[in-house]
Design a protein around this motif. Structure first.
Motif, PDB file in Angstrom:
ATOM      1  N   UNK A  13       0.833  -1.207   0.000  1.00 38.04           N
ATOM      2  CA  UNK A  13       0.000   0.000   0.000  1.00 38.04           C
ATOM      3  C   UNK A  13       0.869   1.258   0.000  1.00 38.04           C
ATOM      4  N   UNK A  14       1.915   1.272   0.825  1.00 37.22           N
ATOM      5  CA  UNK A  14       2.799   2.451   0.875  1.00 37.22           C
ATOM      6  C   UNK A  14       3.436   2.697  -0.482  1.00 37.22           C
ATOM      7  N   UNK A  15       3.940   1.632  -1.104  1.00 37.57           N
ATOM      8  CA  UNK A  15       4.608   1.773  -2.402  1.00 37.57           C
ATOM      9  C   UNK A  15       3.649   2.310  -3.453  1.00 37.57           C
ATOM     10  N   UNK A  16       2.460   1.746  -3.543  1.00 33.65           N
ATOM     11  CA  UNK A  16       1.559   2.134  -4.619  1.00 33.65           C
ATOM     12  C   UNK A  16       0.827   3.443  -4.353  1.00 33.65           C
ATOM     13  N   UNK A  17       0.669   3.817  -3.101  1.00 33.27           N
ATOM     14  CA  UNK A  17       0.166   5.164  -2.811  1.00 33.27           C
ATOM     15  C   UNK A  17       1.209   6.197  -3.240  1.00 33.27           C
ATOM     16  N   UNK A  18       2.487   5.917  -2.934  1.00 37.06           N
ATOM     17  CA  UNK A  18       3.561   6.821  -3.349  1.00 37.06           C
ATOM     18  C   UNK A  18       3.636   6.921  -4.868  1.00 37.06           C
ATOM     19  N   UNK A  19       3.500   5.786  -5.564  1.00 35.66           N
ATOM     20  CA  UNK A  19       3.506   5.798  -7.024  1.00 35.66           C
ATOM     21  C   UNK A  19       2.310   6.594  -7.555  1.00 35.66           C
ATOM     22  N   UNK A  20       1.138   6.377  -6.975  1.00 37.49           N
ATOM     23  CA  UNK A  20      -0.059   7.079  -7.420  1.00 37.49           C
ATOM     24  C   UNK A  20       0.067   8.583  -7.270  1.00 37.49           C
ATOM     25  N   UNK A  21       0.598   9.030  -6.131  1.00 34.24           N
ATOM     26  CA  UNK A  21       0.771  10.470  -5.923  1.00 34.24           C
ATOM     27  C   UNK A  21       1.831  11.038  -6.856  1.00 34.24           C
ATOM     28  N   UNK A  22       2.887  10.259  -7.106  1.00 31.82           N
ATOM     29  CA  UNK A  22       3.933  10.719  -8.021  1.00 31.82           C
ATOM     30  C   UNK A  22       3.373  10.959  -9.415  1.00 31.82           C
ATOM     31  N   UNK A  23       2.517  10.078  -9.878  1.00 33.16           N
ATOM     32  CA  UNK A  23       1.912  10.238 -11.202  1.00 33.16           C
ATOM     33  C   UNK A  23       0.830  11.317 -11.182  1.00 33.16           C
ATOM     34  N   UNK A  24      -0.006  11.314 -10.136  1.00 30.52           N
ATOM     35  CA  UNK A  24      -1.079  12.312 -10.033  1.00 30.52           C
ATOM     36  C   UNK A  24      -0.524  13.720 -10.046  1.00 30.52           C
ATOM     37  N   UNK A  25       0.495  13.983  -9.218  1.00 27.50           N
ATOM     38  CA  UNK A  25       1.072  15.316  -9.142  1.00 27.50           C
ATOM     39  C   UNK A  25       1.889  15.653 -10.378  1.00 27.50           C
ATOM     40  N   UNK A  26       2.279  14.642 -11.160  1.00 30.94           N
ATOM     41  CA  UNK A  26       2.958  14.907 -12.416  1.00 30.94           C
ATOM     42  C   UNK A  26       1.992  15.294 -13.521  1.00 30.94           C
ATOM     43  N   UNK A  27       0.768  14.761 -13.461  1.00 32.19           N
ATOM     44  CA  UNK A  27      -0.244  15.038 -14.480  1.00 32.19           C
ATOM     45  C   UNK A  27      -1.134  16.203 -14.071  1.00 32.19           C
ATOM     46  N   UNK A  28      -1.510  16.246 -12.783  1.00 32.85           N
ATOM     47  CA  UNK A  28      -2.369  17.318 -12.268  1.00 32.85           C
ATOM     48  C   UNK A  28      -1.666  17.960 -11.069  1.00 32.85           C
ATOM     49  N   UNK A  29      -0.608  18.740 -11.289  1.00 35.21           N
ATOM     50  CA  UNK A  29       0.163  19.299 -10.178  1.00 35.21           C
ATOM     51  C   UNK A  29      -0.623  20.270  -9.317  1.00 35.21           C
ATOM     52  N   UNK A  30      -1.723  20.805  -9.850  1.00 33.08           N
ATOM     53  CA  UNK A  30      -2.510  21.768  -9.079  1.00 33.08           C
ATOM     54  C   UNK A  30      -3.063  21.199  -7.791  1.00 33.08           C
ATOM     55  N   UNK A  31      -3.253  19.871  -7.729  1.00 30.23           N
ATOM     56  CA  UNK A  31      -3.770  19.268  -6.508  1.00 30.23           C
ATOM     57  C   UNK A  31      -2.812  19.445  -5.340  1.00 30.23           C
TER      58      UNK A  31
END
Length: 265
Positions: free
Chosen positions: A227-245
């Motif tokens: 869970x820690x690994x994939x939450x970190x991966x998800x945020x890394x991609x999310x903030x790369x695509x939608x940095x405004x969040x």
């Protein structure tokens, strides 16, 4: 010292290697966030009138951190020590944002990097054990065969640390480099060149995971680790695509801080 910027960095590799992986990931991430928030608030808002005096010193520290961190990381054979030296380079990258005078960009950088670091050390915990003090590169050979999920997650996090487009690392570097380009272009050029060097050792780990080694024993990972690994991966991609969040969050955080400074509730 807290953000492990050169020449105050010598403690970091030994601590990263010697302490339990989970503790290192958490403490290194939180210490960097706290340290850079303090630096930004003091230099950008506290003593901004002395900007011409402290910028040359800060620029020298940033340049030294980028050079030492990226070059020395290339010759490391232990993943923990490699991440320690890469953290020294990241301290230099983030410091360019302080020189540029943009607190929000600095906080975006350190939060994005902290998330990636916590995820990376979660992988190290699974591969080398939570109490191990070493994490030799040889342990990661053929990791994709022994635990495909960990290998994929670690590779994506390493790409984020390297600043590959569509990750938060790219947005973070673009932000801090843009802030300082007008006043210190030589520092941006150095940052781009050393970023290429950091990509080399991140790719080195990825190649070892995917292109070296034979079939080995499976590496189990606890559900919490996954869970820690994939939450970190998800945020890394999310903030790369939608940095405004994340940008809106850090902007609100400093707006609250300014209100508190003014004595408001």
């Amino acid at each position: 010292f807290k953000v492990s910027a050169a020449p105050f960095h010598t403690w970091a590799p030994d601590v990263y290697q010697g302490a339990p992986a989970g503790i290192v990931g958490y403490m290194a991430a939180i210490a960097k966030i706290g340290g850079f928030i303090t630096l930004a608030r003091i230099f950008v808002t506290g003593v901004i009138e002395y900007h011409a005096t402290w910028v040359p010193v800060m620029a020298a520290i940033a340049a030294l951190s980028m050079l030492i961190g990226s070059v020395v990381a290339l010759v490391q054979t232990d993943v923990r020590r490699m991440l320690a030296y890469s953290g020294i380079a990241h301290a230099g990258f983030a410091m360019t944002g302080i020189i540029g005078g943009e607190i929000e960009g600095v906080l975006f950088y350190v939060v994005a990097y902290a998330v990636q670091l916590i995820g990376g050390f979660a992988v190290i915990t699974a591969v080398s054990g939570p109490e191990g003090s070493a994490s030799d590169l040889s342990e990661y050979r053929g990791l994709w065969r022994r635990n495909p999920g960990l290998a994929a997650g670690f590779a994506l996090l390493l790409f984020g640390m390297a600043g590959i487009p569509l990750t938060s690392g790219f947005i973070a570097k673009f932000g801090v480099f843009s802030d300082v380009w007008a006043t210190q272009p030589w520092l941006v050029i150095l940052g781009v060149l050393t970023s290429v060097v950091t990509l080399a050792f991140y790719l080195r780990i990825t190649v070892i995971m995917y292109m070296e080694g034979e079939e080995g024993d499976p590496i189990p990972a606890r559900a919490s680790t996954r869970w820690v690994v994939w939450i970190a991966v998800g945020l890394t991609i999310l903030w790369g695509v939608i940095p405004g969040t994340l940008l809106s969050f850090v902007a609100d955080a400093f707006e609250v801080g300014d209100c508190l400074d003014d004595g408001d509730d």
